[in-house]
Design a protein around this motif. Structure first.
Motif, short mmCIF file in Angstrom:
data_model
loop_
_atom_site.label_atom_id
_atom_site.label_comp_id
_atom_site.label_asym_id
_atom_site.label_seq_id
_atom_site.Cartn_x
_atom_site.Cartn_y
_atom_site.Cartn_z
N ARG A 49 74.31 -2.64 14.18
CA ARG A 49 74.20 -3.11 15.55
C ARG A 49 74.90 -2.11 16.47
O ARG A 49 75.85 -1.44 16.06
N ARG A 107 70.48 -5.58 18.06
CA ARG A 107 70.15 -5.80 16.66
C ARG A 107 68.65 -5.64 16.51
O ARG A 107 67.91 -5.74 17.48
N SER A 138 67.21 -10.81 14.19
CA SER A 138 67.86 -11.37 15.38
C SER A 138 67.86 -12.90 15.42
O SER A 138 68.72 -13.51 16.06
#
Length: 220
Positions: free
Chosen positions: A110, A171, A176
């Motif tokens: 991320r 992300r 997600s």
């Protein structure tokens, strides 16, 4: 075949990723995380990726955390975009990862950026650039020249939000869903107007952050 110096279109990147299951597209780069059994195996993987980088003359952003290796490929000399070189390097990295028994965990990768609402970005950007020791990109954002700190960009608006600064957390779209569900379960206000590209999250005290993906605004 496109020249290796030419950035690939999103359509081409999406097609390429179908053959690179270990990788995701995030903020103009190909990213993944490889988990190894031991720290020693992680070092072996790093050495192998380093050898690939030297052979191809194309080097990734790499971060080592015990038995996990975080990798990002992008072509800085092509405007920090994905090119054929990144695709070739990512493919080769997956091959050497398999040799050492590493498992891809791309959902762990991320990225975090900071955003400031402002009605006059030029009036404040130099203060932030000098204070952070960053450099300015062509689009006016500020980035750490060594890739250590989060990027900072200015969201120009005639009506800046009461909380002028917010965080953007990126992300991959594929991973997600659980994050959105868990975040909503905390009681946060979730604004889905631009989903799945981003969802604006507001906590109980009015502070905001955005959960972002590689999807384009309005994409189903």
């Amino acid at each position: 075949m496109a020249d290796t110096e030419d950035p690939l279109s999103r359509a081409v990147i999406d097609a390429v990723l179908a053959d690179l299951p270990d990788w995701r597209y995030q903020l103009d780069g190909l990213v993944t995380v490889f988990k190894t059994s031991t720290a020693a195996d992680a070092l072996a993987l790093i050495a192998a990726v380093g050898q690939i980088a030297e052979e191809q003359n194309h080097h990734p952003d790499l971060d080592w955390r015990y038995n996990r290796v975080f990798l990002r490929y992008t072509s800085h000399d092509a405007g920090t975009q994905v090119t054929d070189r990144d695709v070739a390097a990512a493919s080769a990295a997956s091959e050497v990862a398999a040799v050492v028994g590493a498992v891809a965990e791309p959902g762990l990768y991320r990225s975090v950026e900071l955003a400031i609402d402002t009605d006059d970005a030029p009036a404040i950007s130099e203060t932030w650039r000098v204070g952070l020791g960053y450099r300015k990109t062509a689009d006016g954002a500020l980035v750490d020249p060594y890739g250590r700190g989060p990027a900072l960009w200015f969201q120009e608006t005639d009506e800046p939000h009461e909380n002028r600064m917010h965080v953007d957390v990126y992300r991959s779209l594929a991973e997600s869903g659980p994050v959105l569900t868990k975040t909503e379960s905390t009681g946060a206000l979730m604004e889905h107007d631009h989903a799945p590209a981003w969802v604006v999250v507001t906590d109980s005290q009015g502070n905001r952050f955005c959960l972002c993906t590689e999807a384009e605004d309005g994409q189903d």
